[in-house]
Motif scaffolding. Structure first.
Motif, PDB file in Angstrom:
ATOM      1  N   ASP A 322      -5.012 -10.783  -0.652  1.00  0.00           N
ATOM      2  CA  ASP A 322      -4.611  -9.397  -0.866  1.00  0.00           C
ATOM      3  C   ASP A 322      -3.971  -8.806   0.382  1.00  0.00           C
ATOM      4  O   ASP A 322      -4.375  -9.101   1.512  1.00  0.00           O
ATOM      5  CB  ASP A 322      -5.861  -8.581  -1.244  1.00  0.00           C
ATOM      6  N   ALA A 323      -2.980  -7.954   0.162  1.00  0.00           N
ATOM      7  CA  ALA A 323      -2.415  -7.082   1.207  1.00  0.00           C
ATOM      8  C   ALA A 323      -1.946  -7.857   2.441  1.00  0.00           C
ATOM      9  O   ALA A 323      -2.203  -7.455   3.575  1.00  0.00           O
ATOM     10  CB  ALA A 323      -3.432  -6.012   1.601  1.00  0.00           C
ATOM     11  N   VAL A 324      -1.235  -8.952   2.222  1.00  0.00           N
ATOM     12  CA  VAL A 324      -0.767  -9.760   3.351  1.00  0.00           C
ATOM     13  C   VAL A 324       0.179  -8.963   4.251  1.00  0.00           C
ATOM     14  O   VAL A 324       0.137  -9.092   5.475  1.00  0.00           O
ATOM     15  CB  VAL A 324      -0.098 -11.054   2.841  1.00  0.00           C
ATOM     16  N   GLU A 375      -0.010 -11.982  -1.772  1.00  0.00           N
ATOM     17  CA  GLU A 375       0.537 -10.709  -2.229  1.00  0.00           C
ATOM     18  C   GLU A 375       1.241 -10.099  -1.012  1.00  0.00           C
ATOM     19  O   GLU A 375       0.640  -9.405  -0.208  1.00  0.00           O
ATOM     20  CB  GLU A 375      -0.559  -9.770  -2.732  1.00  0.00           C
ATOM     21  N   GLU A 376       2.509 -10.408  -0.880  1.00  0.00           N
ATOM     22  CA  GLU A 376       3.278  -9.999   0.292  1.00  0.00           C
ATOM     23  C   GLU A 376       4.501  -9.244  -0.214  1.00  0.00           C
ATOM     24  O   GLU A 376       5.343  -9.797  -0.905  1.00  0.00           O
ATOM     25  CB  GLU A 376       3.680 -11.220   1.109  1.00  0.00           C
ATOM     26  N   SER A 395       0.953 -21.464  -1.016  1.00  0.00           N
ATOM     27  CA  SER A 395       1.517 -22.211  -2.146  1.00  0.00           C
ATOM     28  C   SER A 395       2.544 -21.375  -2.887  1.00  0.00           C
ATOM     29  O   SER A 395       3.614 -21.875  -3.271  1.00  0.00           O
ATOM     30  CB  SER A 395       0.406 -22.616  -3.126  1.00  0.00           C
ATOM     31  N   LEU A 396       2.222 -20.097  -3.125  1.00  0.00           N
ATOM     32  CA  LEU A 396       3.047 -19.196  -3.918  1.00  0.00           C
ATOM     33  C   LEU A 396       3.082 -17.821  -3.275  1.00  0.00           C
ATOM     34  O   LEU A 396       2.170 -17.450  -2.535  1.00  0.00           O
ATOM     35  CB  LEU A 396       2.496 -19.070  -5.345  1.00  0.00           C
ATOM     36  N   LYS A 397       4.119 -17.058  -3.601  1.00  0.00           N
ATOM     37  CA  LYS A 397       4.222 -15.668  -3.172  1.00  0.00           C
ATOM     38  C   LYS A 397       4.538 -14.801  -4.385  1.00  0.00           C
ATOM     39  O   LYS A 397       5.375 -15.165  -5.216  1.00  0.00           O
ATOM     40  CB  LYS A 397       5.323 -15.502  -2.117  1.00  0.00           C
TER      41      LYS A 397
END
Length: 646
Positions: A322-324, A375-376, A395-397
């Protein structure tokens, strides 16, 4: 009761060795939860509990609880030069409630929950609870053995995002309505997810949190699944049942901040042990929470161990971080003069960057196949690229730009969509810079933003048609999929964490139609390799026509690893039936509809192209063959060559 429990004794060196202490102080102990916290052990022919807590600035620490009438003089702990306090209490048993009574150097007394506590009392109480995490017998060996294959990036990943407290509530004579337990959710939520064809469940944070309205994002017990829904063993049972049903479990993980609650990490030993002392570095003003000090070794060990803990002890298949963005930027949501630059004068939080890279390296190194998802919300480069290439290693964004652009387009009256055509095509300019996941998450259906259905323009019929067309476009577009609960049947009201979903809406055929469409989209998505095998490269996507703004029509190919395997996606985002709409296609022959969001079974007007459409030998859109289609109003078609008849 305190007289029934003997005095504590010194912890054996074999339990918490000098090497353990060194690794913790160096920030490289990856399983600190095996040593810190409260553990049921047998020592010197006595069963009991060993306690260990890091509080380097305390002048005195004792264990207090229901077993000693919360008397701080009964069980004083022993300190070490690494700031770790330990004690073994014989005859103490599972389910004992405890805290650490910490005497700060100022003389102030602080009663603190265990940062590594494996369970906690149900809110509003904040005591830690001794728990045995080794008793449960897992039955998911087959799932774990094939997880790396199932969760590979060329596989279908369709995620149902869930807040367990409000997915469904049941009537209770005493409380009116109550939560479902982990075990009740295993019997209800899991079959629903399987029926709907999703591959994964993503849970909003289930680590213990005191305030329901934080949805779990203000964590008090980072190592404790919330007691709202049951015991740690109950949560293990839920995850186990998911795996036995072929469903992966992703968990929202919150290393970006923690709340100021008195029993938590704030001023843990009288100092800001886990955060920066300077509020210009250590406080999120928007959220009223504190920022972890990622440069402190023991804090890094605490958080890295926490990431591994959920995967190790609860068999979690992935962490959505969360909240990268709030971690990456020192000036996140701050005005000039409200933040401290890094050593080079920049706004990048170098310690947080290093921490995120280390987390991803450790998780992927120890648990291959486990997903990490960022979560960026900014354009930070290479979020989902390997650390050895300079990336952050996720792995994913989440593709937040795609989500905002496309929802803004869908909110426009179709009459004016021609002037906003680029909002649907712009995402392809950067679609393959990252491994993107397309998120329609809880954040888009709260705080006055309205439900997904109400974001659509037009009257009731048009809202449902727009929603069906949009979801079909989303499932056809490059990227893995995430949809928040309630969106799959077009709930009218925005999400309310205090109530269950509007399941009564499914009495109406229009809502049943949306639900059936999502189920069919998931089935086609999982079955057709062209829709999931090549999500992150141009070889898996090709525009047929991205420029028909006058008609607000978009058409493109999705292509599998075998380039001869493909599907065609055509979206008509106007309420006009378009006869004889021609698109170029790469292969001659018969084509059939896999998905038509306008079918009557979905609540549409049932305009279709029949069982098959034949190509014409006319060049179009750089292809040698043409399909002449009837485009239903406000609808998406997904078509495929009919190989059986070609």
């Amino acid at each position: 009761m305190k007289h029934d429990i003997p005095d504590g004794i010194a912890v054996p060196a074999a339990w918490l060795s000098d090497f353990d202490r060194y690794l913790i102080s160096e920030g490289t102990h990856e399983r600190a939860y095996e040593k810190l916290g409260a553990h049921l052990i047998r020592f010197d022919e006595q069963d009991g509990v060993v306690f260990a807590v890091w509080a380097p600035n305390a002048s005195h620490v004792s264990v207090v609880g229901d077993f000693n009438s919360w008397d701080g003089s009964q069980h004083p702990m022993h300190s070490s030069d690494t700031g770790i306090w330990t004690l073994f209490i014989p005859e103490l048993t599972e389910f004992s409630v405890y805290k650490y009574r910490i005497t700060a150097r100022s003389g102030e007394l602080l009663d603190k929950a265990d940062p590594f506590g494996f369970a906690m009392e149900e809110r509003p109480r904040t005591g830690s609870v001794v728990a045995d995490l080794d008793r449960y017998q897992w039955q998911d060996h087959e799932w774990i053995s094939r997880r790396s294959t199932v969760q590979a990036l060329d596989q279908p990943i369709s995620i149902y995002e869930v807040h367990l407290g409000s997915w469904r509530r049941i009537h209770d004579q005493q409380w009116g309505y109550r939560y479902l337990s982990y075990r009740e959710l295993a019997d209800t939520l899991i079959p629903y997810v399987v029926e709907m064809g999703y591959t994964h469940i993503e849970l909003l944070p289930i680590a213990e949190h005191p305030f329901d309205g934080s949805w779990g994002y203000q964590v008090l017990g980072f190592y404790a699944p919330t007691s709202r829904f049951g015991t740690p063993e109950d949560f293990m049972y839920f995850v186990d049942r998911c795996h036995q049903a072929g469903i992966g479990v992703l968990l929202d993980w919150v290393p970006a901040h923690f709340p100021k609650d008195g029993a938590g990490l704030n001023l843990f030993d009288g100092t800001q042990l886990y955060a920066h002392a300077n509020p210009m570095q250590g406080e999120h003003q928007d959220w009223g929470t504190l920022i972890f000090n990622y440069s402190r070794n023991e804090v890094r060990s605490f958080l890295i161990s926490n990431a591994l803990f959920w995967i190790d002890r609860y068999h979690i298949d992935g962490l959505r971080v969360d909240a990268v963005a709030s971690m990456l930027y020192l000036d996140y949501s701050r005005q000039e003069g409200q933040w401290i630059p890094n050593q080079y004068g920049g706004r990048e939080n170098l310690a947080a960057i290093s921490f995120l890279r280390k987390v991803n390296e450790v998780v992927h190194g120890i648990f291959p196949g486990v997903l990490t998802i960022a979560e960026e919300s900014t354009s930070w480069p290479m979020v989902s690229r390997p650390t050895y290439l300079g990336g952050l290693g996720f792995s994913l964004k989440w593709n937040m730009g795609w989500m905002h652009d496309t929802l803004r387009y869908m909110s426009k009256d179709p009459l004016f969509r021609r002037f906003h055509h680029n909002e649907m095509t712009f995402g392809m300019l950067y679609a393959f810079h990252e491994n993107f996941l397309l998120p329609i998450s809880h954040d888009e259906v709260v705080h006055g933003k309205g439900s997904l259905l109400n974001k659509m323009s037009g009257d009731e019929w048009r809202k449902f048609a727009n929603l069906r067309a949009y979801l079909s476009f989303m499932w056809g577009y490059s990227g893995k999929k995430l949809l928040f609960m309630g969106c799959e049947f077009g709930q009218w009201q925005e999400w309310d964490h205090d109530t269950g979903l509007e399941w009564q809406a499914l009495e109406a055929p229009s809502h049943q139609g949306v639900q059936r469409l999502v189920r069919d989209l998931n089935a086609v998505y999982r079955h057709e390799p062209a829709l999931h095998q090549v999500d992150f490269d141009w070889s898996g996507f090709r525009w047929i026509d991205a420029n028909d703004s006058d008609n607000s029509v978009f058409s493109f190919l999705r292509i599998a690893q075998d380039p001869d395997t493909f599907v065609i996606v055509v979206c008509n985002f106007t309420p006009v039936v378009r006869e004889n709409y021609c698109i170029g296609v790469p292969v001659a022959g018969r084509y059939r509809e896999l998905i038509n969001s306008d079918l009557d079974v979905y609540g549409g007007s049932n305009i279709s192209n029949g069982p098959a459409i034949m190509t014409q030998p006319v060049a179009s859109h750089t292809f040698d063959h043409t399909l002449s289609l009837t485009l239903p109003p406000l609808a998406t078609l997904i078509l495929q060559p009919d190989t059986a008849n070609n």
